[in-house]
Design a protein around this motif. Structure first.
Motif, short mmCIF file in Angstrom:
data_model
loop_
_atom_site.label_atom_id
_atom_site.label_comp_id
_atom_site.label_asym_id
_atom_site.label_seq_id
_atom_site.Cartn_x
_atom_site.Cartn_y
_atom_site.Cartn_z
N ARG A 1 51.12 44.89 51.19
CA ARG A 1 52.49 45.29 50.40
C ARG A 1 52.79 46.74 50.15
N GLY A 2 53.92 46.99 49.71
CA GLY A 2 54.10 48.45 49.24
C GLY A 2 53.66 48.61 47.70
N GLN A 3 53.65 49.69 47.24
CA GLN A 3 52.83 50.14 45.72
C GLN A 3 53.76 49.43 44.75
N ASP A 4 55.06 49.32 44.92
CA ASP A 4 55.76 48.73 43.89
C ASP A 4 55.67 47.21 44.01
N ARG A 5 55.06 46.58 44.82
CA ARG A 5 55.00 45.24 44.92
C ARG A 5 53.73 44.53 44.64
N LYS A 6 52.78 45.43 44.08
CA LYS A 6 51.43 45.20 43.97
C LYS A 6 51.30 44.33 42.34
N PRO A 7 50.60 43.07 42.32
CA PRO A 7 50.49 42.35 41.28
C PRO A 7 50.21 43.36 40.03
N VAL A 8 50.49 43.14 38.82
CA VAL A 8 50.12 44.04 37.52
C VAL A 8 48.71 43.81 37.34
N ASP A 9 48.15 42.75 37.81
CA ASP A 9 46.60 42.65 37.53
C ASP A 9 45.57 43.06 38.63
N ALA B 1 15.89 32.16 49.61
CA ALA B 1 16.82 32.75 48.80
C ALA B 1 18.17 32.47 49.46
N GLU B 2 19.13 32.01 48.66
CA GLU B 2 20.67 31.74 49.17
C GLU B 2 21.53 32.21 47.90
N VAL B 3 22.81 32.46 48.48
CA VAL B 3 23.88 32.53 47.44
C VAL B 3 24.15 31.43 46.64
N ALA B 4 24.28 31.37 45.47
CA ALA B 4 24.58 30.33 44.69
C ALA B 4 26.19 30.58 44.39
N ASN B 5 26.59 31.64 44.05
CA ASN B 5 27.88 31.76 43.67
C ASN B 5 28.30 33.28 44.01
N VAL B 6 29.65 33.32 44.31
CA VAL B 6 30.28 34.69 44.21
C VAL B 6 31.57 34.84 43.55
N GLY B 7 31.65 35.67 42.39
CA GLY B 7 32.92 35.87 41.74
C GLY B 7 33.58 37.15 41.63
N LEU B 8 34.86 37.29 41.92
CA LEU B 8 35.46 38.56 41.77
C LEU B 8 35.67 38.96 40.52
N LEU B 9 35.13 40.04 39.86
CA LEU B 9 34.99 40.58 38.58
C LEU B 9 36.44 40.92 38.16
N ASP B 10 36.90 40.75 36.91
CA ASP B 10 38.29 41.08 36.61
C ASP B 10 38.09 42.44 35.99
N LEU B 11 38.23 43.44 36.57
CA LEU B 11 37.91 45.09 36.24
C LEU B 11 38.86 45.26 35.08
N LEU B 12 40.12 44.90 35.12
CA LEU B 12 41.00 45.34 34.23
C LEU B 12 40.74 44.67 32.61
N ALA B 13 40.04 43.51 32.78
CA ALA B 13 39.63 42.98 31.50
C ALA B 13 38.51 43.78 30.69
N TYR B 14 37.95 44.74 31.30
CA TYR B 14 36.92 45.74 30.72
C TYR B 14 37.44 47.26 30.68
N VAL B 15 38.50 47.61 31.26
CA VAL B 15 38.79 48.93 31.14
C VAL B 15 40.31 49.12 30.25
#
Length: 234
Positions: free
Chosen positions: A25-33, A220-234
């Motif tokens: 997508r173009g820069q102006d169409r990226k989601p605000v989050d 050993a195996e992967v139990a969970n993968v979560g995408l961290l919301d960086l904007l909640a911390y900066v």
């Protein structure tokens, strides 16, 4: 591949599609989050050690803080403004005797003249991290214990378990930044903050919380993968 690893691989594939869609997508169409839409660049080499300059900036910005003793672990993202904003992953230890330790994300601004200012400090609660979307529930019980950083990103034992678990995951290459916590169950769970880079071309990386389950037999195996919301911390 174990069922948790299959779920993680499916989740990674879904995130890969989402990231690929955003990249086209173009820069102006990226989601605000979207952190990139806000000018933040995820540090692909965040797992490396803090540079002398980064540590000096951190120490200058935190001079005078008395509630907690903060120790920088990694610069996880940067933002070019009129100067540079840096997001530091750090530990904070209560100064009083017997005080606990926790993880934090600290924003520090460096102006064009070399001046430094502390912007914000937010706790990264490993029991309730803010994610961009909810991962599949893992079958876990028991309390999490905050892991204290060592000289290496992961100890030799945990690094071996991480590599073994990643053998069953496709779509995203995960690079560990820090071991955030452990949890005793029937075996041990490890919560690792990672930089995840999609293997598909023209897609960008992001920060993930990856939970590894090590059983009592050394598997050993992967139990969970979560995408961290960086904007909640900066």
């Amino acid at each position: 591949m174990g069922r948790f690893a299959k779920a993680a691989a499916a989740g990674a594939a879904m995130l890969l599609v989402m990231l690929a869609g955003c990249a086209g997508r173009g820069q102006d169409r990226k989601p605000v989050d979207d952190p990139v839409a806000r000018g933040w660049e995820i540090a692909a080499e965040a797992g490396s050690s803090i540079s002398d300059d980064e540590r000096e900036l951190f120490e200058e910005a935190t001079e005078g803080l008395t509630d907690l003793d903060y120790e920088p672990v990694a610069v996880i993202a940067t933002q070019l403004v009129s100067g540079t904003n840096r997001a530091y992953l750090c530990t904070g230890t209560v100064v009083s005797p017997g005080g606990g330790v926790g993880w934090h994300v600290m924003g520090i601004y460096e102006d064009l003249g070399g001046g430094v200012r502390l912007l914000d400090i937010k706790e990264l609660d490993i029991t309730q991290p803010v994610l961009s979307e909810d991962p599949a529930d893992a079958e876990t019980v028991g309390a999490w214990t905050v892991a204290k950083p060592g000289s290496d990103v992961l100890s030799a034992e945990v690094a071996e378990l991480f590599e073994k678990a990643m053998a069953g995951v496709e779509g995203v290459d995960f690079k560990p930044i820090a071991l955030l916590g452990t949890q005793i169950v029937s075996g041990t769970n490890y919560l690792v903050l990672c930089y995840g880079e999609p293997v598909a071309p023209d897609t960008r990386g992001a920060l993930y919380l990856v939970q590894i389950h090590a059983d009592l037999d050394g598997g050993a195996e992967v139990a969970n993968v979560g995408l961290l919301d960086l904007l909640a911390y900066v």
